[in-house]
Structure formats: C-alpha cells, structure tokens
Design a protein around this motif. Sequence first.
Motif, PDB file in Angstrom:
ATOM      1  N   LEU A 225      15.428  -6.251   7.765  1.00  0.00           N
ATOM      2  CA  LEU A 225      14.801  -5.525   6.675  1.00  0.00           C
ATOM      3  C   LEU A 225      13.294  -5.706   6.682  1.00  0.00           C
ATOM      4  CD1 LEU A 225      17.392  -6.243   3.842  1.00  0.00           C
ATOM      5  CD2 LEU A 225      17.004  -4.070   5.015  1.00  0.00           C
ATOM      6  N   GLN A 226      12.826  -6.926   6.979  1.00  0.00           N
ATOM      7  CA  GLN A 226      11.381  -7.160   7.046  1.00  0.00           C
ATOM      8  C   GLN A 226      10.764  -6.410   8.218  1.00  0.00           C
ATOM      9  OE1 GLN A 226       9.368  -8.498   4.878  1.00  0.00           O
ATOM     10  NE2 GLN A 226      11.080  -8.999   3.517  1.00  0.00           N
ATOM     11  N   ASP A 227      11.479  -6.362   9.345  1.00  0.00           N
ATOM     12  CA  ASP A 227      10.982  -5.599  10.488  1.00  0.00           C
ATOM     13  C   ASP A 227      10.861  -4.125  10.141  1.00  0.00           C
ATOM     14  OD1 ASP A 227      10.822  -7.845  12.032  1.00  0.00           O
ATOM     15  OD2 ASP A 227      12.659  -7.478  13.173  1.00  0.00           O
ATOM     16  N   GLU A 228      11.879  -3.610   9.446  1.00  0.00           N
ATOM     17  CA  GLU A 228      11.848  -2.207   9.041  1.00  0.00           C
ATOM     18  C   GLU A 228      10.695  -1.950   8.077  1.00  0.00           C
ATOM     19  OE1 GLU A 228      12.804   1.788   8.761  1.00  0.00           O
ATOM     20  OE2 GLU A 228      13.373   0.257  10.217  1.00  0.00           O
ATOM     21  N   LYS A 229      10.500  -2.871   7.149  1.00  0.00           N
ATOM     22  CA  LYS A 229       9.397  -2.732   6.205  1.00  0.00           C
ATOM     23  C   LYS A 229       8.063  -2.762   6.946  1.00  0.00           C
ATOM     24  CE  LYS A 229       7.989  -4.457   1.654  1.00  0.00           C
ATOM     25  NZ  LYS A 229       8.229  -5.486   0.621  1.00  0.00           N
ATOM     26  N   GLY A 230       7.972  -3.646   7.953  1.00  0.00           N
ATOM     27  CA  GLY A 230       6.752  -3.734   8.746  1.00  0.00           C
ATOM     28  C   GLY A 230       6.490  -2.455   9.523  1.00  0.00           C
ATOM     29  N   ARG A 231       7.549  -1.861  10.089  1.00  0.00           N
ATOM     30  CA  ARG A 231       7.386  -0.604  10.825  1.00  0.00           C
ATOM     31  C   ARG A 231       6.910   0.511   9.904  1.00  0.00           C
ATOM     32  NH1 ARG A 231      11.961  -2.468  13.763  1.00  0.00           N
ATOM     33  NH2 ARG A 231      13.399  -1.514  12.286  1.00  0.00           N
ATOM     34  N   ILE A 232       7.470   0.560   8.706  1.00  0.00           N
ATOM     35  CA  ILE A 232       7.066   1.589   7.756  1.00  0.00           C
ATOM     36  C   ILE A 232       5.615   1.393   7.342  1.00  0.00           C
ATOM     37  CG2 ILE A 232       7.450   2.474   5.421  1.00  0.00           C
ATOM     38  CD1 ILE A 232      10.447   1.846   5.864  1.00  0.00           C
ATOM     39  N   THR A 233       5.236   0.129   7.051  1.00  0.00           N
ATOM     40  CA  THR A 233       3.854  -0.170   6.666  1.00  0.00           C
ATOM     41  C   THR A 233       2.896   0.204   7.786  1.00  0.00           C
ATOM     42  OG1 THR A 233       4.580  -1.981   5.239  1.00  0.00           O
ATOM     43  CG2 THR A 233       2.272  -1.997   5.928  1.00  0.00           C
ATOM     44  N   TYR A 234       3.268  -0.131   9.041  1.00  0.00           N
ATOM     45  CA  TYR A 234       2.425   0.189  10.188  1.00  0.00           C
ATOM     46  C   TYR A 234       2.265   1.698  10.322  1.00  0.00           C
ATOM     47  CZ  TYR A 234       0.870   0.614  15.034  1.00  0.00           C
ATOM     48  OH  TYR A 234       0.175   0.938  16.165  1.00  0.00           O
ATOM     49  N   ALA A 235       3.366   2.426  10.186  1.00  0.00           N
ATOM     50  CA  ALA A 235       3.312   3.885  10.305  1.00  0.00           C
ATOM     51  C   ALA A 235       2.428   4.489   9.218  1.00  0.00           C
ATOM     52  CB  ALA A 235       4.723   4.468  10.228  1.00  0.00           C
ATOM     53  N   GLU A 236       2.536   3.962   8.000  1.00  0.00           N
ATOM     54  CA  GLU A 236       1.712   4.462   6.903  1.00  0.00           C
ATOM     55  C   GLU A 236       0.242   4.180   7.177  1.00  0.00           C
ATOM     56  OE1 GLU A 236       3.380   2.504   3.539  1.00  0.00           O
ATOM     57  OE2 GLU A 236       4.896   4.073   3.175  1.00  0.00           O
ATOM     58  N   GLU A 237      -0.060   2.991   7.706  1.00  0.00           N
ATOM     59  CA  GLU A 237      -1.451   2.640   8.002  1.00  0.00           C
ATOM     60  C   GLU A 237      -2.003   3.522   9.114  1.00  0.00           C
ATOM     61  OE1 GLU A 237      -3.996  -1.129   9.717  1.00  0.00           O
ATOM     62  OE2 GLU A 237      -2.362  -1.513   8.318  1.00  0.00           O
ATOM     63  N   GLN A 238      -1.182   3.771  10.148  1.00  0.00           N
ATOM     64  CA  GLN A 238      -1.628   4.648  11.224  1.00  0.00           C
ATOM     65  C   GLN A 238      -1.898   6.054  10.705  1.00  0.00           C
ATOM     66  OE1 GLN A 238      -2.370   3.621  14.474  1.00  0.00           O
ATOM     67  NE2 GLN A 238      -2.129   1.709  13.353  1.00  0.00           N
ATOM     68  N   GLY A 239      -1.080   6.496   9.762  1.00  0.00           N
ATOM     69  CA  GLY A 239      -1.305   7.804   9.162  1.00  0.00           C
ATOM     70  C   GLY A 239      -2.618   7.853   8.397  1.00  0.00           C
ATOM     71  N   ARG A 240      -2.923   6.777   7.657  1.00  0.00           N
ATOM     72  CA  ARG A 240      -4.187   6.725   6.918  1.00  0.00           C
ATOM     73  C   ARG A 240      -5.374   6.672   7.867  1.00  0.00           C
ATOM     74  NH1 ARG A 240      -1.238   3.139   3.593  1.00  0.00           N
ATOM     75  NH2 ARG A 240      -2.267   1.317   4.500  1.00  0.00           N
ATOM     76  N   ILE A 241      -5.211   5.930   8.985  1.00  0.00           N
ATOM     77  CA  ILE A 241      -6.286   5.840   9.970  1.00  0.00           C
ATOM     78  C   ILE A 241      -6.595   7.227  10.549  1.00  0.00           C
ATOM     79  CG2 ILE A 241      -6.847   5.025  12.306  1.00  0.00           C
ATOM     80  CD1 ILE A 241      -5.546   2.360  11.570  1.00  0.00           C
ATOM     81  N   LYS A 242      -5.549   7.966  10.927  1.00  0.00           N
ATOM     82  CA  LYS A 242      -5.750   9.301  11.489  1.00  0.00           C
ATOM     83  C   LYS A 242      -6.455  10.222  10.487  1.00  0.00           C
ATOM     84  CE  LYS A 242      -1.854   9.287  14.743  1.00  0.00           C
ATOM     85  NZ  LYS A 242      -0.545   9.915  15.090  1.00  0.00           N
ATOM     86  N   GLN A 243      -6.040  10.139   9.230  1.00  0.00           N
ATOM     87  CA  GLN A 243      -6.658  10.980   8.200  1.00  0.00           C
ATOM     88  C   GLN A 243      -8.122  10.613   7.987  1.00  0.00           C
ATOM     89  OE1 GLN A 243      -4.141  10.409   4.785  1.00  0.00           O
ATOM     90  NE2 GLN A 243      -2.524  11.753   5.549  1.00  0.00           N
TER      91      GLN A 243
END
Length: 298
Positions: A225-243
């Motif tokens: 569950l923590q790994d999944e949460k980390g993947r989601i957080t990473y994906a969200e951060e990458q999305g913010r970086i691109k924007q």
Amino acid sequence: MKFISPKVDYAFKKIFGSEQSKEILISFLNAIIYGEEKIIQSLTIVNPYNPGQAMTLKDTYLDIKAVLYDGSIVVIEMQIARVSAFSKRVIYNLSKAYSNQLGIGEEYLSLTPVIAVTITDFILFNQTPDVINQFVFQEKNKKFEYPDVELQLIFIELPKFKKTLSELNSLSDKWIYFIKEAATLDTIPDSLGEVSEIELALNIANQAKMTVEELEVVDRRGIMLQDEKGRITYAEEQGRIKQTIALAMRLLKKRFGEIPVAITSRVGNLSLENLESLTEDILDFESLQDVESWLEGR
C-alpha cells in the motif's frame, strides 16, 4: 507494546470486522454517524474476518459490511491512496449495496437505508477543514432533504485531523486518533483506555497477540500500500512538473521570443521547487542572459 496500523486494510478489517469486534464497530459507528448517541444497539458483521486465518494478498475485497438492528446496511472502507475515479467508486459501491437488497419480484418497501463510511488517508474535499463530512440527497435550491433518507455518504479525512492526545474531547476524536496514530503508540494512553471499545481495539492491534502469519501478511500488505501511495505521489508530482515546465516556457517565450535549446533543456531538468521559483522571477529578468545567470545558480 507495539500496535499494527489500522490504516492498513487487512489490519482495519481484523480490528473492526472480526466477530469479536461488534462492540468496537457499534461504538465507532455511533460516534461517527450519530454524534455519539447510542442509536445502534446491535449489528451483524457480514463475512467477518476470522482472526485465526491469515488473509492472503489475493484477497482484494476488504470492505467491512454490517447490518444494523433496524436492517440498515453500513459499508466501511479504509483507503490510504487516492486512485482514479475514487469518488465514483464510492457512489457505485453505495448504490450496489442498496440495489442488491432486492430479488426478482420483491417490493421496494423492503429496501432499507445504506450508509457508506469511507476513511481516507488523503484530502478529498479542499472546500472545508472539517474532518468528517456527510452527504445526503437534498433539494438543490431550498436544501430540504429527500423524503426517504435512504443513501448517505460519510467521509473521514485523516490528514485534516491535527489533535493531540491531550486535545481529544469527543468519542469521535478518540476513534479518529486511534485509526491515525495507533502505530505510533507504545502503550495504551489513559484517554483512549477509558473507552472500553478502544482499549479492546488496541488489544486486537497489539502485535504481541498476533500470529507470525498474520504479522507477515499485514507487513507485506502495508509495504504494498505504501509503494502504491508512493507511485501515485510520484505520478502526481511528475504531472505538476510537466505543467510548470510548460508554464515557465510560455512565460519565457512571451517575454523573450524564441528560447535557445540550451535554456529549454536546463529548464526541463529543474526540480518542481526551482520551476515554481522561475515562474515567479521571470518578470525580473531583462534578457536571456539574466535567465542563463539564474539557471547557473541552480
């Protein structure tokens, strides 16, 4: 003492969804749904977790379902990571639990209310600081409720809960604190132990009383569950970086025209923090040389 975290779904079901958990669940639901009034006197847990059998990682349906004394159905879910269309899934599960009550040819009068209690380890409603939010059908303009209060959605957002042990004033405070902070405790605090149901919940969560198999499953599930949460957080951060990269480049082009490839490349390699600083500082630059000098310092 060391306690398993109730935020891990397997642990949550063991604590709240075992046959020995009925009094725990009654206390929790009365606190959250009914403002601590002792409305629920009894309930039946549907498909209860058996503490003598360690669940496997293949078991994916971990919601707790209970039928109250009056026939009402409550579905309780613990969700630590935001997933796609989560808010839609909550409504789907609620409506499914309601519609599944009827067999072919059965009367609508036999339908009983369904309440979905969803606990999230992320913020779902930025519109309010309230930890607990409750939704029912009501008229859009005049705000009066639909005649039959058949469907209710109740959300508990753990990140919004900031109270310390000394600040716990209500039963709902104590239950939310237990769910959020149990894994950080090394003993049963007096303010929690004075509630017999919470004391029982802490005893169930006591790692010393769990089998090796149960601890292994809880540990592996917690890591997943923590790994999944980390993947989601990473994906969200990458999305913010691109924007933010796109925003910075638009601002630079608007101010200086065509931007050299070297500057574009360096902007694309900036951290989110530096990108946000860049977008704030662009108006202070007089030339592309100023941009290059700024980038040199990063």
